[in-house]
Design a protein around this motif. Structure first.
Motif, PDB file in Angstrom:
ATOM      1  N   THR A  85      50.240  28.848  29.614  1.00 59.66           N
ATOM      2  CA  THR A  85      48.811  29.225  29.343  1.00 59.66           C
ATOM      3  C   THR A  85      48.496  29.941  30.623  1.00 59.66           C
ATOM      4  N   PRO A  86      47.945  31.184  30.295  1.00 67.35           N
ATOM      5  CA  PRO A  86      47.654  31.796  31.781  1.00 67.35           C
ATOM      6  C   PRO A  86      46.445  31.149  32.730  1.00 67.35           C
ATOM      7  N   THR A  87      45.747  30.385  32.204  1.00 73.22           N
ATOM      8  CA  THR A  87      44.413  29.546  32.819  1.00 73.22           C
ATOM      9  C   THR A  87      44.990  28.717  33.706  1.00 73.22           C
ATOM     10  N   SER A  92      44.342  28.078  39.448  1.00 70.98           N
ATOM     11  CA  SER A  92      44.854  27.112  40.456  1.00 70.98           C
ATOM     12  C   SER A  92      44.839  28.349  41.547  1.00 70.98           C
ATOM     13  N   MET A  93      44.239  29.126  41.461  1.00 72.81           N
ATOM     14  CA  MET A  93      44.164  30.269  42.661  1.00 72.81           C
ATOM     15  C   MET A  93      43.541  30.037  44.005  1.00 72.81           C
ATOM     16  N   ALA A  94      42.819  28.826  44.030  1.00 69.92           N
ATOM     17  CA  ALA A  94      42.215  28.262  44.943  1.00 69.92           C
ATOM     18  C   ALA A  94      42.990  27.370  45.718  1.00 69.92           C
ATOM     19  N   PHE A  95      43.966  26.791  44.904  1.00 70.04           N
ATOM     20  CA  PHE A  95      44.820  25.630  45.430  1.00 70.04           C
ATOM     21  C   PHE A  95      46.030  26.267  45.926  1.00 70.04           C
ATOM     22  N   GLN A 141      38.781  30.918  30.054  1.00 72.19           N
ATOM     23  CA  GLN A 141      38.591  31.940  30.884  1.00 72.19           C
ATOM     24  C   GLN A 141      37.502  31.439  31.778  1.00 72.19           C
ATOM     25  N   GLY A 142      36.593  30.718  31.816  1.00 77.87           N
ATOM     26  CA  GLY A 142      35.630  30.525  32.710  1.00 77.87           C
ATOM     27  C   GLY A 142      36.146  29.953  33.947  1.00 77.87           C
ATOM     28  N   PRO A 143      37.118  28.852  33.946  1.00 76.59           N
ATOM     29  CA  PRO A 143      37.634  28.108  35.423  1.00 76.59           C
ATOM     30  C   PRO A 143      38.307  29.705  35.983  1.00 76.59           C
ATOM     31  N   ILE A 144      39.124  30.346  35.516  1.00 76.29           N
ATOM     32  CA  ILE A 144      39.921  31.708  36.115  1.00 76.29           C
ATOM     33  C   ILE A 144      38.843  31.996  37.088  1.00 76.29           C
ATOM     34  N   LEU A 145      37.651  32.705  36.425  1.00 75.20           N
ATOM     35  CA  LEU A 145      36.612  33.201  37.330  1.00 75.20           C
ATOM     36  C   LEU A 145      35.960  32.321  38.268  1.00 75.20           C
ATOM     37  N   LEU A 146      35.782  31.066  38.236  1.00 74.15           N
ATOM     38  CA  LEU A 146      35.443  30.267  39.103  1.00 74.15           C
ATOM     39  C   LEU A 146      36.190  29.983  40.279  1.00 74.15           C
TER      40      LEU A 146
END
Length: 177
Positions: A85-87, A92-95, A141-146
């Protein structure tokens, strides 16, 4: 903390969309360490690939709740059905910014023609089964942006954590931040 191998990644991601884990701790955990370790455990499971699924590697990882070729499921190392799942990796970009960027580049540049649609990445895919979801889920999709913005500037974390009600609540619950 929690289930064996941390469970699906949304456990960390939804919890920390607004709450900043970087300096957060209580009697149970340092949450900065927790979020990074949970994410790296999920990624390492995909690298080790104990079920021998096609496509799993250091650039193609991410297990969390999503659509799947057998229906919706909370995908995790202990419930691995071959669905990435890409999300999971991107939120996890921030981690894990380096590992998440590697996944982003793989999803877009290597799998992009199959995985990218009108609203971004499709919800999930299973290379083993030749399946890609036809859906875009806003909750994914939303968490990716945030989380990309939290990685980039910390904006959402800073705004949320500046609220007096949030500070009072965290203090009353025994958190240090």
């Amino acid at each position: 903390l929690g289930t064996s191998f941390g469970g699906p990644l949304f456990f960390e991601q939804y919890t920390f969309l607004g709450i900043d884990p970087r300096n957060l701790s209580d009697n149970y955990a340092n949450y900065s360490t927790q979020v990074v370790n949970h994410t790296l455990i999920n990624r390492m499971h995909c690298i080790q690939n104990p079920n021998n699924y096609v496509g799993y590697n250091s650039s193609c990882w991410g297990l969390t709740a999503s659509d799947g070729n057998e229906g919706y499921s909370a995908h995790s190392p202990t419930n691995d059905r071959g669905v990435i799942t890409p999300t999971a990796a991107l939120s996890s970009m921030a981690f894990t910014p380096d590992e998440s960027m590697e996944a982003l580049e793989h999803f877009y540049y290597i799998l992009g023609d199959k995985l990218w649609g009108e609203y971004g990445f499709y919800d999930a895919f299973n290379i083993n089964e030749g399946w890609v979801a036809s859906s875009f889920l806003a909750i994914d999709q939303g968490p990716i942006l945030l989380m990309i913005e939290n990685h980039r500037s910390g904006l959402l974390w800073d705004l949320f954590m500046s609220c007096p009600e949030v500070q009072t609540g965290l203090t009353n619950l025994g958190f240090s931040f």
